[in-house]
Design an enzyme around this catalytic site. Structure first.
Site, PDB file in Angstrom:
ATOM      1  N   ASP A  79       0.937  -0.908  -0.035  1.00 15.84           N
ATOM      2  CA  ASP A  79       0.111   0.173   0.111  1.00 15.84           C
ATOM      3  C   ASP A  79       1.040   1.144   0.058  1.00 15.84           C
ATOM      4  OD1 ASP A  79      -3.058   0.868   0.599  1.00 15.84           O
ATOM      5  OD2 ASP A  79      -1.557   2.259   1.651  1.00 15.84           O
ATOM      6  N   ILE A  80       0.761   2.081  -0.937  1.00 13.99           N
ATOM      7  CA  ILE A  80       1.491   3.487  -0.955  1.00 13.99           C
ATOM      8  C   ILE A  80       0.975   4.121   0.268  1.00 13.99           C
ATOM      9  CG2 ILE A  80       1.806   5.260  -2.427  1.00 13.99           C
ATOM     10  CD1 ILE A  80       1.233   3.982  -4.949  1.00 13.99           C
ATOM     11  N   ASN A 129      -3.316  12.779  -4.202  1.00 12.61           N
ATOM     12  CA  ASN A 129      -4.692  13.413  -5.030  1.00 12.61           C
ATOM     13  C   ASN A 129      -4.879  14.440  -4.791  1.00 12.61           C
ATOM     14  OD1 ASN A 129      -4.698  11.308  -7.172  1.00 12.61           O
ATOM     15  ND2 ASN A 129      -5.716   9.903  -5.791  1.00 12.61           N
ATOM     16  N   ASP A 158      -2.030   9.589 -10.826  1.00 10.72           N
ATOM     17  CA  ASP A 158      -1.856   8.376 -11.748  1.00 10.72           C
ATOM     18  C   ASP A 158      -0.343   8.106 -12.256  1.00 10.72           C
ATOM     19  OD1 ASP A 158      -4.641   8.226 -11.764  1.00 10.72           O
ATOM     20  OD2 ASP A 158      -4.967   9.169 -13.655  1.00 10.72           O
ATOM     21  N   GLU A 178      -4.801   2.599  -4.357  1.00 13.90           N
ATOM     22  CA  GLU A 178      -3.225   2.577  -4.110  1.00 13.90           C
ATOM     23  C   GLU A 178      -2.601   1.016  -3.600  1.00 13.90           C
ATOM     24  OE1 GLU A 178      -4.779   4.440  -0.529  1.00 13.90           O
ATOM     25  OE2 GLU A 178      -5.188   4.093  -2.416  1.00 13.90           O
TER      26      GLU A 178
END
Length: 365
Positions: free
Chosen positions: A222-223, A230, A239, A265
């Site tokens: 997971d980022i 965003n 993106d 993500e």
């Protein structure tokens, strides 16, 4: 098809023999020889086709030789049939239609020209041998042959155009199906396989692991803090961050490892035939590579980190349960400060939340 052609030729020869026996005007001996040669020639070709001896040829069904033989036979029959030669145009039409699906456009035109020449010669010979060469029947028969030839060739060409259009439509449909299949299994943004395709692959690897006894590990990645990316920099930057992350992880895992975008993500990494220590080293390489990643944007450079949870797939467990254990390990990595990976325990116990006490996971920053 060769057997059908042989059967039709035998039936036509039978009709000619009936006419020869019923009419004293026909040369019965010549008709018998004609029938034997016509049917025998196709029988030999059929035997070669059925034996497989023609498989190495460009035209293994011998379509052109069969048609040339039957056209020649039809032209000879026109001469031999005398007043009954009105039967031949129908046989000629059958011959030309027979090759519709086995010939190219050029071959259809070529065989049509050959038929025209062969029957032109037959009409000329028949007129010279006829006691009433200028009779209206001779003229009518000749016109019928020309009409049948022209009509058959024109219809064959029309059928070929329809077949070509259908082939183009089939190719377009096949391409559309390939695109749909790709969209159904791939994430369009990152190019990774999607969740549904990954679940299928994991079930397949689960069965292989059970048969071979080789280890299978699943990691949830997971980022960290992706939502602010965003919110602050826009979805276009988000993106690019997802694409850069996917490319970086793929560059630091083996070709046999499978990375999938799980949603948003979140990503899932499947490590096949990998020992736990090797998986730890791999996740650390991934963590360092993502930490070093720089993504330029309008106001500067964006940096990221990743948290991961790793779980060893246990015999008797389902893939879903292994994913849940990896997700719990990921939760622990997040709770411990992110930018790290955590290995889920291999026992049946369920880990407590980090806030409830020391984590039973092996963790590393």
């Amino acid at each position: 098809m060769a057997l059908l052609a042989l059967l039709l030729m035998a039936a036509s020869a039978g009709v000619m023999l009936l006419v020869a026996h019923a009419s004293a005007a026909l040369n019965a001996t010549a008709v018998h020889w004609w029938a034997a040669l016509s049917v025998g020639g196709l029988a030999v070709m059929t035997a070669f086709i059925r034996s497989g001896a023609t498989l190495a040829l460009r035209d293994p069904s011998l379509t052109l030789p069969q048609m040339a033989w039957t056209i020649t036979s039809g032209a000879v029959a026109y001469v031999l049939a005398g007043e009954a030669r009105g039967l031949v145009p129908s046989v000629l039409a059958m011959i030309l239609f027979f090759g519709t699906f086995g010939l190219t456009v050029a071959e259809v035109i070529g065989i049509g020209i050959y038929a025209l020449v062969a029957f032109g010669c037959a009409i000329g010979v028949s007129s010279r041998l006829s006691a009433n060469a200028s009779g209206y029947l001779d003229t009518a028969y000749a016109l019928m042959v020309v009409i049948v030839l022209g009509g058959c060739v024109a219809l064959n060409l029309r059928i070929h155009r329809i077949r070509a259009r259908l082939q183009q439509q089939r190719e377009a449909l096949a391409q559309a199906l390939d695109i749909n299949r790709e969209l159904a299994t791939r994430d369009e943004l990152t190019g990774l396989i999607n969740r549904r395709a990954m679940l299928d692959l994991m079930e397949l690897e689960h069965r292989r692991s059970l048969r071979s006894g080789r280890p299978l590990l699943l990691a949830q990645l997971d980022i960290d803090h992706f939502k602010p990316i965003n919110d602050q920099h826009g979805h276009a930057t988000g993106d690019r961050a997802l694409q850069a992350f996917a490319g970086t992880v793929r560059a630091h895992v083996r070709d046999t490892d499978v990375l999938a975008r799980w949603g948003g993500e979140e990503f899932v990494l499947m490590l096949c035939e990998t020992q736990l220590d090797d998986a730890r080293e791999l996740l650390e390489r991934v963590r360092l590579a993502v930490e070093a990643l720089e993504i330029p944007h309008a106001t500067g450079t964006l940096r990221m980190s990743v948290s991961a949870g790793l779980a060893l797939h246990l015999p008797g467990d389902t893939v879903v349960h292994t994913l849940e254990r990896a997700d719990q390990a990921l939760y622990t990595a997040k709770a411990l400060g992110r930018n790290r990976w955590v290995v889920a325990p291999s026992g049946p116990q369920h880990p407590p939340r980090p806030a409830a006490g020391p984590s039973p996971f092996n963790a590393r920053v």
